[in-house]
Design a protein around this motif. Structure first.
Motif, short mmCIF file in Angstrom:
data_model
loop_
_atom_site.label_atom_id
_atom_site.label_comp_id
_atom_site.label_asym_id
_atom_site.label_seq_id
_atom_site.Cartn_x
_atom_site.Cartn_y
_atom_site.Cartn_z
N HIS A 130 -18.84 20.47 -7.76
CA HIS A 130 -18.25 20.60 -6.49
C HIS A 130 -17.74 22.39 -6.11
O HIS A 130 -17.97 23.03 -5.10
CB HIS A 130 -17.01 19.77 -6.06
CG HIS A 130 -16.27 20.17 -4.55
ND1 HIS A 130 -16.94 19.44 -3.36
CD2 HIS A 130 -15.25 20.85 -4.28
CE1 HIS A 130 -16.20 20.22 -2.42
NE2 HIS A 130 -15.21 20.89 -2.96
N GLN A 171 -17.37 12.28 -16.34
CA GLN A 171 -18.09 12.43 -15.23
C GLN A 171 -17.36 12.91 -13.82
O GLN A 171 -17.68 13.62 -13.25
CB GLN A 171 -18.61 10.97 -14.80
CG GLN A 171 -19.87 11.10 -13.64
CD GLN A 171 -20.72 11.98 -14.05
OE1 GLN A 171 -21.58 11.71 -14.80
NE2 GLN A 171 -21.11 12.98 -13.08
N ARG A 172 -15.87 12.27 -13.82
CA ARG A 172 -15.08 12.89 -12.91
C ARG A 172 -14.90 14.30 -12.87
O ARG A 172 -14.81 15.39 -12.13
CB ARG A 172 -13.90 12.08 -12.77
CG ARG A 172 -14.22 10.55 -12.18
CD ARG A 172 -12.92 10.11 -12.34
NE ARG A 172 -13.06 8.52 -11.98
CZ ARG A 172 -12.22 7.69 -12.00
NH1 ARG A 172 -10.80 7.95 -12.07
NH2 ARG A 172 -12.30 6.42 -11.96
N ASP A 184 -17.97 16.06 -11.99
CA ASP A 184 -18.15 16.00 -10.38
C ASP A 184 -17.14 17.27 -9.67
O ASP A 184 -17.58 17.85 -8.72
CB ASP A 184 -17.74 14.82 -9.57
CG ASP A 184 -18.96 13.54 -10.41
OD1 ASP A 184 -19.89 14.07 -10.53
OD2 ASP A 184 -18.43 12.55 -10.12
N THR A 203 -11.67 11.24 -8.02
CA THR A 203 -12.24 12.41 -7.88
C THR A 203 -11.80 13.25 -6.58
O THR A 203 -11.67 14.41 -6.68
CB THR A 203 -13.75 12.19 -8.10
OG1 THR A 203 -14.09 11.63 -9.34
CG2 THR A 203 -14.69 13.70 -8.15
#
Length: 345
Positions: free
Chosen positions: A204, A196-197, A200, A325
């Motif tokens: 971004h 998930q990181r 993310d 993150t």
């Protein structure tokens, strides 16, 4: 027939990363002995990198077991003046013995660790890997050859075929503008960062920058599951090249990238031979020994929100999940705000 003034045997049987970090030493030997015949012995794993290693007259691949008989026989008939053992294990010690070189060089640690292997060498250099960066360790072993203050720059001479294949691969996926490579995989699951990181960070980059997104990685089931988990969480189009490039093509692709975001793995070393900036996530491995030093790189490890600027030879093993993150995004933004550089590979 050409007559060589000096014959030198260099032995590096370790991993791809170790071999890449031996290239400054190979270049230093060539500079010191421009007319020497230099033979490099590598492991089967290192064969994929062989076409990019410059400064060597002859390259021998040393498989394990009886398959290595041919390379051993070639070494036994080589009539070497100098032999430098970067590997320091039983296999490399046997090759040193077979070389019958006049000067046989290794770290002094062999004297402390193996009385049996000690007898195969006659020069013991007072350096040990735990106290130095890997490149410095390799260069330190060259002191008995009169080599000091050599360049630490990692050097790879990519063949034209690898660069052409990289261009064709990028064109086939319509990657025309700046692109960022994300390399989340490793042969060691303990180096995996949370999926998930990763997603993310990738989301971004897509939201904030006009760039193409590229995933790279290995073809092992372990890596592919990890990469699949990441892709399922990414909300933007991303080109997945994992398992679709050989090592030299990957190096050529990395050389063209605007940025590489990677865990501590072989792509980190490939990028170090180009001007491609990189954000590197270190977990259980100590960056003191393995980090790039001659290329733009920001190192993240542990709970620090800022990239590391000071490194120590001894530190506890740290889990990857300590890296936030936000720390990765901040480091990525820092490098993306700097002017882009042209590939030199």
């Amino acid at each position: 027939m050409r007559v060589f003034s000096v014959r030198i045997l260099l032995i590096q049987l370790k991993r791809i990363g170790d071999l890449i970090l031996t290239t400054p030493a190979i270049a230093a030997v060539r500079e010191k002995f421009p007319d020497a015949r230099i033979t490099l012995v590598i492991s089967s794993e290192g064969k994929a990198l062989a076409p990019a290693i410059a400064g060597v007259n002859k390259l021998l691949v040393m498989p394990r077991g009886f398959n290595g008989f041919g390379a051993a026989a070639a070494i036994a008939g080589g009539k070497f003046d100098y032999c430098v053992d970067f590997t320091r294990n039983d296999r490399s010690a046997l090759l040193v013995f077979l070389s019958r070189a006049k000067k046989r060089i290794v770290s002094f640690r062999i004297k402390m660790r193996s009385k049996f292997r000690t007898r195969f060498y006659n020069e013991f250099v007072p350096h040990r890997m735990r106290d130095t960066h890997t490149i410095d360790y390799h260069l330190g072993l060259l002191e008995p050859l009169g080599i000091s203050n050599a360049s630490r720059a990692v050097r790879l001479d990519l063949p034209k075929s690898a660069r052409v294949t990289a261009d064709e691969l990028l064109d086939s996926h319509n990657i025309k503008k700046n692109f960022i490579i994300f390399h989340p995989g490793s042969a060691r699951a303990e180096k995996f960062w949370n999926a998930q990181r990763w997603a993310d960070v990738i989301n971004h980059a897509a939201n904030k920058h006009d760039v193409n997104l590229v995933l790279t990685g290995g073809s092992s089931p372990l890596e592919q599951v990890h990469i699949g988990d990441i892709k399922s969480k990414v909300r933007h189009q991303i080109v997945d090249l994992s398992g679709r490039t050989d090592l030299l093509t990957l190096a050529a692709v990395i050389a063209k990238a605007r940025l590489l975001v990677t865990v501590d793995s072989a792509p980190m070393h490939l990028a170090a031979a180009s001007p491609t900036p990189q954000v590197i996530l270190f977990g259980p491995t100590n960056p003191f020994h393995w980090r790039p030093r001659e290329s733009p790189a920001l190192i993240l490890q542990g709970t620090s929100t800022s990239p590391f600027t000071e490194f120590v030879p001894k530190q506890p093993r740290l889990p990857m999940n300590q890296i936030s993150t936000e720390a990765v995004i901040d480091a990525m933004e820092t490098l993306l705000s700097a002017p882009a550089t042209s590939p030199r590979l």
